[in-house]
Design an enzyme around this catalytic site. Structure first.
Site, PDB file in Angstrom:
ATOM      1  N   SER A   1       5.242  80.158  76.897  1.00  0.00           N
ATOM      2  CA  SER A   1       5.755  80.832  75.583  1.00  0.00           C
ATOM      3  C   SER A   1       4.538  81.758  75.044  1.00  0.00           C
ATOM      4  CB  SER A   1       5.854  79.547  74.448  1.00  0.00           C
ATOM      5  OG  SER A   1       4.766  79.334  74.224  1.00  0.00           O
ATOM      6  N   LYS A   2       4.810  82.215  73.930  1.00  0.00           N
ATOM      7  CA  LYS A   2       4.018  83.168  73.157  1.00  0.00           C
ATOM      8  C   LYS A   2       2.598  82.540  73.119  1.00  0.00           C
ATOM      9  CE  LYS A   2       6.517  85.927  69.909  1.00  0.00           C
ATOM     10  NZ  LYS A   2       7.592  86.104  70.920  1.00  0.00           N
ATOM     11  N   ARG A   3       2.594  81.222  72.899  1.00  0.00           N
ATOM     12  CA  ARG A   3       1.078  80.717  72.633  1.00  0.00           C
ATOM     13  C   ARG A   3       0.275  80.987  73.817  1.00  0.00           C
ATOM     14  NH1 ARG A   3       0.997  75.345  73.653  1.00  0.00           N
ATOM     15  NH2 ARG A   3       3.189  75.405  74.436  1.00  0.00           N
ATOM     16  N   HIS A   4       0.882  80.966  75.086  1.00  0.00           N
ATOM     17  CA  HIS A   4       0.033  81.558  76.342  1.00  0.00           C
ATOM     18  C   HIS A   4      -0.512  82.677  76.413  1.00  0.00           C
ATOM     19  CE1 HIS A   4       2.624  77.753  77.434  1.00  0.00           C
ATOM     20  NE2 HIS A   4       1.416  77.468  77.672  1.00  0.00           N
ATOM     21  N   GLY A   5       0.327  83.642  75.583  1.00  0.00           N
ATOM     22  CA  GLY A   5       0.087  85.196  75.815  1.00  0.00           C
ATOM     23  C   GLY A   5       1.344  85.935  75.841  1.00  0.00           C
TER      24      GLY A   5
END
Ligand code: GLU
Ligand code: ZN
Length: 489
Positions: free
Chosen positions: A254-258
Site C-alpha cells: 500500500s501507499k505506506r510502503h512507497g
C-alpha cells in the site's frame, strides 16, 4: 482450445502495481499459449466510476507498452467490452435464473435492510447479511408485489447446506461451505444494474474466457460464481488466483510502503521496461542467476507452473536496481530523449533547444552510470546548461586550506587549462597530476575547488569531460567567477 484471458479492471481508481501485475500475467500467459488477451472494463459501480480512471488505464498501458488483442478501444468478436454497454444482457440472464428457480426477487427496501443490519449488530450476530426473507415469499405475495410495481433486486439462491467445490490452478481443489457464502448476494440491483458477480460471470462465459487469473482477494467470490455457472449449466473457466503482493513488513502493499500507482513510478523516472521486468519476476522464478528479461523473453519463458503459491514481497530497492540496469542499456540518443521531458519540466531547457540537445548527447556517457531514476537528471545536469548560484566559500576550500590558498589553487587550474586546453583529457589530467606534485598538493585538493567552480557541488559527473562540454572559455570564466566570489567572501 484457444486460450482467452482477460484483465477486467473496475475504473474506480488509478492503475496500481497489483493491477498491472494481474494484467501482465494474463498477457504473458495468453502470448505464451498463442492465445488472446482481452481488456474488459467492469464499470458497473457507477458511484465510484470516473472517466479519468479509464484514461489513466489507457495511458498506463500505452506507457508500459503491452496491449490487449481485444478491448473497448480495439474492438473484437465479443464487443462491446465495456459492461455499461451490455446492461440489457445481464438483466435477461438474471431473469432466466429466476425462471429456473436459481434466483429470486427480493422486494425488501433499503429501510428494512438497514433495520435488519442494526438488529444483527445489536444481537452481536457473527454473520451480518440478508435474512433470505423474500426467498420464502409465497407465489401470491410475489405476484402482488410485482403487480403493485414494487422495486426489487434479484438475489442468487445460495444452497443452504453442503459445500461448493472448485479447482484453482495454483491452489488446487478448494472446498467452501455454502453456509459461509454471503446469504443470497444481489445479482441485479433495483435500478436494473448488474452487480460485479453477475456481469463478471456472464461476460467470462460469453467472451469464451478459458482462464480467470486475478488477485487472491477474489477467492471468496469464486464459490458464488461456481454456483452461478452450475445454475446456468455453463462450464466454469479454469481459475488461477494470483498470490498477493506484500510490502517488506508482510502487509498488503500500500501507499505506506512507497509508490503503488503506476503514474507515480512514471513520474519518479522509472522505465517501463524495468517495471515490467521486475513485476514479472514478482513471485515467479524463471532461470537461476538471471534477472534481466525483455518482454519477448518473458513471453517465451512463461509457464503457470513458475508462479509461486506464497505471497510475493515488493522490494523497492530491487526495482531501483532494475531501473539502473535498463537506463544503462539505453543508447545515448534514447536516454537523452527520455530525459528531455524531465529537463523541460524542471525549466532547465526549452522544448526546442538545439544547443541543449547537443549538451545532452555529450553528457549521456557522463551520467548514464550515475542515474538511478530519470528524475535524477535535472539536478545532476543543470550546471551544464548555464551558471548557477555559487555555493558558500567553505564548499570550495579543501581540508587544511584557507580562502587565499584556495584562490591560488584555482589560479593554478586556470593556468593549466589555458596552457593545455581540453582536447586531450588524459593528457591534461596528467599535467594536473604533475603540477599537484610540484606544488606539494594532492591531486584531489587541486581539483576540489575547480570542481565546485565548474559544477557547483563537490560531487559531480566527471570533471574534465564536463569542462569539455562547457568549453574552455566558459570553464575559465567559471573559475574567474569563483575567484571573485571567494575574494569577496
Ligand atoms: N472488476 C474486478 C476487479 O476490479 C475483476 C475481478 C476479476 O478479475 O474477476 O478487479
Ligand atoms: Zn427481500
Amino acid at each position: 482450445m484457444t486460450v482467452r484471458v482477460r484483465y477486467a479492471p473496475s475504473p474506480t481508481g488509478n492503475q496500481h502495481i497489483g493491477g498491472v501485475r494481474t494484467a501482465l500475467i494474463n498477457y504473458l500467459f495468453a502470448k505464451s499459449q498463442g492465445g488472446k488477451f482481452i481488456l474488459r472494463l467492469e464499470d458497473t459501480d457507477r458511484t465510484r466510476y470516473a472517466p479519468e480512471y479509464v484514461q489513466n488505464l489507457y495511458d498506463t498501458f500505452a506507457w508500459l507498452g503491452f496491449y490487449w488483442d481485444e478491448g473497448p478501444d480495439v474492438g473484437g468478436p465479443s464487443a462491446p467490452y465495456v459492461q455499461s454497454e451490455r446492461f440489457d444482457l445481464y438483466k435477461k440472464y438474471a431473469e432466466d435464473l429466476v425462471k429456473m428457480d436459481k434466483a429470486y426477487y427480493c422486494f425488501c427496501d433499503a429501510e428494512r435492510i438497514e433495520k435488519l443490519r442494526q438488529e444483527q449488530i445489536a444481537e452481536k450476530k457473527n454473520e451480518i447479511g440478508y435474512d433470505r426473507h423474500c426467498r420464502y415469499l409465497s407465489e401470491e405475495e410475489r405476484a402482488r408485489n410485482l403487480a403493485e410495481g414494487k422495486a426489487y433486486v434479484i438475489r442468487l439462491k445460495i444452497p443452504l447446506e453442503g459445500v461448493t467445490t472448485f479447482h484453482d490452478h495454483l491452489l488446487g481443489w478448494i472446498e467452501w461451505k455454502n453456509e459461509d457464502i454471503s446469504p443470497d448476494p444481489i445479482l441485479l440491483k433495483s435500478d436494473g444494474f448488474p452487480t460485479y458477480h453477475l456481469a463478471n460471470v456472464i461476460d467470462d462465459h460469453l467472451m469464451n474466457i478459458t482462464h480467470v487469473m486475478r488477485a487472491q482477494e477474489w477467492i471468496p467470490s469464486a464459490p458464488l460464481h461456481k454456483i452461478m455457472y452450475d445454475a446456468f449449466g455453463w462450464e466454469m473457466p479454469e481459475l488461477c488466483h494470483l498470490p498477493m503482493v506484500l510490502g517488506q513488513d508482510g502487509h498488503k502493499l500500500s501507499k505506506r510502503h512507497g509508490a503503488t500507482a503506476v503514474n507515480e513510478f512514471r513520474k519518479l523516472g522509472y522505465l517501463p521496461e524495468a517495471l515490467i521486468n521486475y513485476i514479472a519476476l514478482l513471485g515467479c522464478s524463471y532461470e537461476d542467476g538471471r534477472d534481466i528479461y525483455s518482454l519477448e523473453e518473458l513471453v517465451s519463458l512463461f509457464k503457470l507452473e513458475k508462479l509461486n503459491k506464497s505471497p510475493a514481497v515488493f522490494d523497492y530497492q530491487k526495482l531501483e536496481w532494475f531501473n539502473g540496469q535498463y537506463i544503462r542499456q539505453k543508447s545515448d540518443e534514447e536516454l537523452a530523449g527520455l530525459l528531455r521531458p524531465y529537463l523541460i519540466e524542471a525549466g532547465i531547457r526549452a522544448v526546442d533547444d538545439p544547443k541543449a540537445d547537443r549538451i545532452e548527447l555529450a553528457a549521456m556517457p557522463l551520467i548514464k552510470e550515475r542515474l538511478k531514476f530519470l528524475s535524477d537528471a535535472p539536478p545532476m545536469m543543470a550546471y551544464l546548461y548555464g551558471r548557477l548560484e555559487l555555493p558558500a566559500a567553505e564548499t570550495f576550500i579543501p581540508k587544511k586550506a584557507d580562502v587565499s590558498a584556495t584562490v591560488s589553487l584555482l589560479g593554478e587550474c586556470a593556468a593549466l587549462l589555458s596552457k593545455y586546453g581540453l582536447e586531450d583529457i588524459p593528457f591534461v589530467e596528467d599535467r594536473f597530476r604533475a603540477r599537484a606534485a610540484e606544488i606539494g598538493k594532492k591531486l584531489g585538493d587541486l581539483l576540489m575547488p575547480l570542481r565546485v567552480a565548474i559544477t557547483y557541488t563537490r560531487v559531480s559527473p566527471p570533471l574534465f569531460e564536463s569542462m569539455k562540454i562547457l568549453g574552455l572559455e566558459e570553464s575559465l570564466a567559471r573559475i574567474d567567477a569563483a575567484i571573485l566570489h571567494l575574494r569577496g567572501a
